[in-house]
Design an enzyme around this catalytic site. Structure first.
Site, PDB file in Angstrom:
ATOM      1  N   ALA A   1     -17.952  -1.682  20.497  1.00 25.40           N
ATOM      2  CA  ALA A   1     -17.821  -2.552  19.332  1.00 25.40           C
ATOM      3  C   ALA A   1     -17.541  -1.749  18.072  1.00 25.40           C
ATOM      4  O   ALA A   1     -17.851  -2.166  16.968  1.00 25.40           O
ATOM      5  CB  ALA A   1     -19.092  -3.389  19.173  1.00 25.40           C
TER       6      ALA A   1
ATOM      7  N   CYS B   1       0.827  -1.211   0.000  1.00 30.35           N
ATOM      8  CA  CYS B   1       0.000   0.000   0.000  1.00 30.35           C
ATOM      9  C   CYS B   1       0.868   1.271   0.000  1.00 30.35           C
ATOM     10  O   CYS B   1       0.424   2.336  -0.396  1.00 30.35           O
ATOM     11  CB  CYS B   1      -0.969  -0.011   1.170  1.00 30.35           C
ATOM     12  N   ASN B   2       2.093   1.139   0.473  1.00 32.29           N
ATOM     13  CA  ASN B   2       2.953   2.325   0.561  1.00 32.29           C
ATOM     14  C   ASN B   2       3.951   2.455  -0.575  1.00 32.29           C
ATOM     15  O   ASN B   2       4.621   3.474  -0.687  1.00 32.29           O
ATOM     16  CB  ASN B   2       3.713   2.322   1.891  1.00 32.29           C
ATOM     17  N   ARG B   3       4.147   1.397  -1.349  1.00 33.91           N
ATOM     18  CA  ARG B   3       5.124   1.498  -2.443  1.00 33.91           C
ATOM     19  C   ARG B   3       4.876   0.455  -3.529  1.00 33.91           C
ATOM     20  O   ARG B   3       4.438  -0.668  -3.238  1.00 33.91           O
ATOM     21  CB  ARG B   3       6.553   1.354  -1.908  1.00 33.91           C
TER      22      ARG B   3
ATOM     23  N   SER C   1      10.163   2.684   5.742  1.00 30.83           N
ATOM     24  CA  SER C   1       8.709   2.579   5.908  1.00 30.83           C
ATOM     25  C   SER C   1       8.111   3.861   6.453  1.00 30.83           C
ATOM     26  O   SER C   1       8.790   4.621   7.150  1.00 30.83           O
ATOM     27  CB  SER C   1       8.376   1.433   6.869  1.00 30.83           C
TER      28      SER C   1
ATOM     29  N   GLN D   1       5.807  -5.681   8.720  1.00 26.54           N
ATOM     30  CA  GLN D   1       5.093  -6.348   7.640  1.00 26.54           C
ATOM     31  C   GLN D   1       5.880  -6.354   6.318  1.00 26.54           C
ATOM     32  O   GLN D   1       5.790  -7.298   5.542  1.00 26.54           O
ATOM     33  CB  GLN D   1       3.758  -5.648   7.438  1.00 26.54           C
TER      34      GLN D   1
END
Lengths: 428, 274
Positions: A193, A53-55, A112, A119
């Site tokens: 919740a 998602c970031n690269r 990151s 991850q």
């Protein structure tokens, strides 16, 4: 001509979230990208893709640096229908050394968005598995990705760069590690919740907790979460008895009142046999009466406390950057040594092949003019001359390569002087 | 042979000092290598220490607790041994730093002042004496270790409660692990001390003709042991945990130790054989 490594990187620093989303590549798409690269017209010898998602990054090994960036943009246009030229995307392009250090930094969590995140290493492993599964051989990228994984593991083992949580919900889960050793036996009570409660539940689940109780005012939402995570659902007025059974409480609601009071906990403690109780209040306003924190058995944390934990962890991680960079440089230097041997080996082999070719050509002229014995003598003599002529150039190349003095331009000069590029076509 | 004893006598504090150093490094840095090196060096040190004491016993035909300083060395070995067993059982090496400062101190004092030679009292050659002292010292060492684990529990609990995340917070394992370690050490201590006490009474009956004597040390040790047994079962049946258990374990041992020291000062005739 020695190969070179180029990376085209679209990441959170140079590309908007919207564009990053549109160019994210699934495994299938990455494979199609690799297939396209293996077309002879592309002039690419090896290719790997990292897409998170970031690269989204494309790593290519090429004989000629040429138009790699343009080729990458063309592929995104064909594969994702995204015209990166029109989007004015401005990726960072890394050449050889920068490329190696960049990938190692990514694997170590140094690049990151959340410094030291864990991850990314498994995402790099997935990219490595993907190129292993291709029907092509990518020796340079295999080595590069293996080293990147080694960097990632070494940084996580030998530094504290990836230790300590840097998000509120994770900090809450991490805190419990200092109180409890075995998570499979724990019972966690979630008061609320909503999304925050669910995110915290996921973190605890990842740590090994299997037993959850969800207490919420709204019956529908609590039942939905309970079904989703195989949890027990209770209404808020049953909180009292539940407090006896649980080990951790997480309160994350928007209720303006205290949902857990000092009296409730005081009543529960004797039945709990004075077992430790971790209470995390990430609600605003608070849902757990602050005086509860004064009880000896209770460890109470609120949003401000967890913010402090996150800030301290981030500061600790930043301190580890130099140590992590040292690991990156060390392994990058090892990779560089290995890569340089690839550069010099083909040159030496071409050069010796070229000399041997000339020797044989010249020797052929005498095959019918001399006796067998004399021919043998000429053969031995020519071999000896070639060996001696090549001794200094070959050992010099090896030494310069070992010392790191061998530049691409020096190798190019040798190839140009002896016309080694054309050698194969003319050889027998 | 004296040369051999002297050499190991010098080597032992150096080894325990090194073990302390590596455990400190592991506590501060948490590098896996440090944990492995510390554990292996400790194993070798324990082995050498056992060889040192056994060879003394064989050479002089005695049980090697003839002076206060040789008893200190034995106590250092016992603490290390019990610690090592707990470390292996729980696979947790981060608490070593808290023990090896004390162990190093005991061995250093012992090595500085110990003298080798034959005992003057023949009672020290009796094998029952050896069993009695071995088990008693092992038992006390295990209870001391349990008290130290309880102290660590209290220190860590205080840091978590006070929202202070210092070296103790970063370095120590979870409260539950410390509690389990303390519980295990207490159980081992109760059994070992029980066997030691039983052999002591049996030996007294055999040598002196009576099973029990109104001696401060005997009374204190017997009462302490009974209290530990009672406390153990009380905690187990009442299923008491955490803070309460740690407080009882730590203060219980401190009380036992203080009374034992006072008893020793008040009545210094009994249990002296030199």
């Amino acid at each position: 001509m020695p190969d070179t490594l180029i990376t085209v990187s679209y990441n959170y620093q140079n590309t908007s979230l919207d564009l990053r989303d549109r160019i994210t590549l699934s495994d299938d798409e990455a494979l199609r990208f690799i297939d396209a690269a293996m077309e002879p017209s592309a002039g690419i010898k090896e290719l790997a893709v990292i897409s998170t998602c970031n690269r989204t990054e494309i790593y290519g090994v090429l004989g000629e640096p040429g138009q790699f960036h343009e080729w990458v943009m063309q592929q995104f246009l064909e594969l994702k229908q995204v015209d990166l030229k029109k989007e004015s995307a401005d990726p960072t392009i890394f050449h050889y050394n920068e490329s190696v250090e960049h990938l190692f930094g990514v694997a170590g969590g140094l690049k990151s968005m959340m410094l030291g995140e864990n991850q990314i290493l498994s995402q790099i492993k997935s990219s490595y598995d993907l190129i292993l599964s291709c029907p092509y051989s990518f020796p340079i990228l295999y080595h590069l990705f293996q080293d990147a994984i080694r960097v990632g593991k070494s940084i996580r083992t030998n530094t504290s760069l990836c230790r300590g949580s840097v998000s509120i919900s994770l900090a809450a889960a991490e805190l419990s590690r200092k109180i409890y050793a075995k998570f499979s036996n724990l019972k966690v009570l979630l008061v609320g919740a909503g999304k925050t409660a669910e995110l915290t539940l996921i973190h605890f689940k990842e740590m090994g907790v299997v037993d959850f109780i969800i207490a919420n005012r709204g019956q529908q939402r609590r039942q939905y979460l309970a079904n989703k995570y195989f949890a027990e659902a209770i209404p808020l007025d049953e909180l009292g008895p539940a407090l006896i059974r649980i080990d951790i409480v997480i309160a994350a609601t928007k209720s303006p009142d205290y949902l857990i009071t000092l009296d409730q906990i005081k009543q529960a403690i004797p039945s709990r046999k004075h077992r430790s109780l971790l209470m995390i209040d990430i609600s605003s306003p608070r849902n757990i009466e602050p005086q509860i924190g004064g009880l000896p058995e209770v460890f109470l944390y609120n949003m401000d406390d967890l913010d402090k934990v996150v800030a301290e962890n981030l500061a600790k991680r930043k301190k580890e950057i130099p140590a992590a960079e040292l690991i990156v440089q060390e392994i990058a230097s090892e990779f560089d040594d290995w890569f340089k041997t690839l550069e010099v080996v083909p040159t030496i082999s071409k050069l010796t092949g070229y000399f041997e070719h000339i020797r044989r050509q010249e020797l052929k002229k005498y095959v019918h003019k001399t006796s067998d014995e004399d021919y043998q003598l000429l053969d031995d003599l020519s071999k000896s001359i070639i060996r001696k002529l090549l001794h200094y150039p070959v050992s010099g190349l090896r030494q310069q390569n070992h010392k790191g003095n061998l530049t691409v331009s020096k190798i190019d000069t040798i190839w140009d002087l002896y016309r080694l590029h054309n050698f194969e076509a003319n050889s027998d | 042979m004296d040369q051999f004893f002297q050499s190991i006598n010098v080597l032992l504090p150096l080894l325990y000092g090194s073990v302390l150093g590596i455990y400190t490094w592991y506590f501060l840095q948490s590098t896996r290598t440090a944990g492995v090196v510390a554990s292996r060096l400790l194993f070798l040190t324990i082995l050498l220490h056992i060889i040192f004491l056994t060879s003394q016993g064989i050479h002089y035909r005695i049980f090697p607790i003839t002076t206060v300083f040789s008893a200190m060395s034995m106590f250092a070995l016992d603490l290390s041994l019990i610690y090592y067993v707990i470390e292996k059982r729980t696979k947790e090496s981060r608490t070593g730093i808290f023990f090896f400062g004390i162990i190093f101190g005991f061995q250093l004092f012992s090595s500085m002042f110990i003298s080798f030679g034959e005992p003057t009292n023949n009672l020290l050659r009796n094998p029952t004496f050896g069993i009695h002292t071995t088990f008693t010292i092992l038992g006390i060492a295990a209870l001391a270790i349990a008290a130290l684990y309880s102290l660590m529990y209290l220190m860590l609990a205080k840091q978590i409660k006070g929202h202070r995340f210092g070296i103790i917070y970063d370095g120590l394992p979870a409260l539950e692990t410390l509690e389990n370690m303390a519980r295990y050490a207490t159980g081992v201590g109760i059994i070992l001390l029980g066997v030691g006490i039983l052999f002591g009474h049996f030996w007294a009956y055999k040598v002196l003709g009576y099973f029990f004597k109104l001696d401060v040390k005997i009374i204190v040790t017997d009462i302490a042991w009974l209290s530990y047994v009672f406390g153990w079962f009380y905690m187990k049946f009442k299923r008491l945990h955490g803070l309460r258990m740690s407080q009882v374990s730590m203060w219980g041992f401190i009380l036992f130790f203080v009374i034992l020291v006072i008893g020793n000062i008040l009545d210094s005739t009994f249990h002296r054989f030199i």
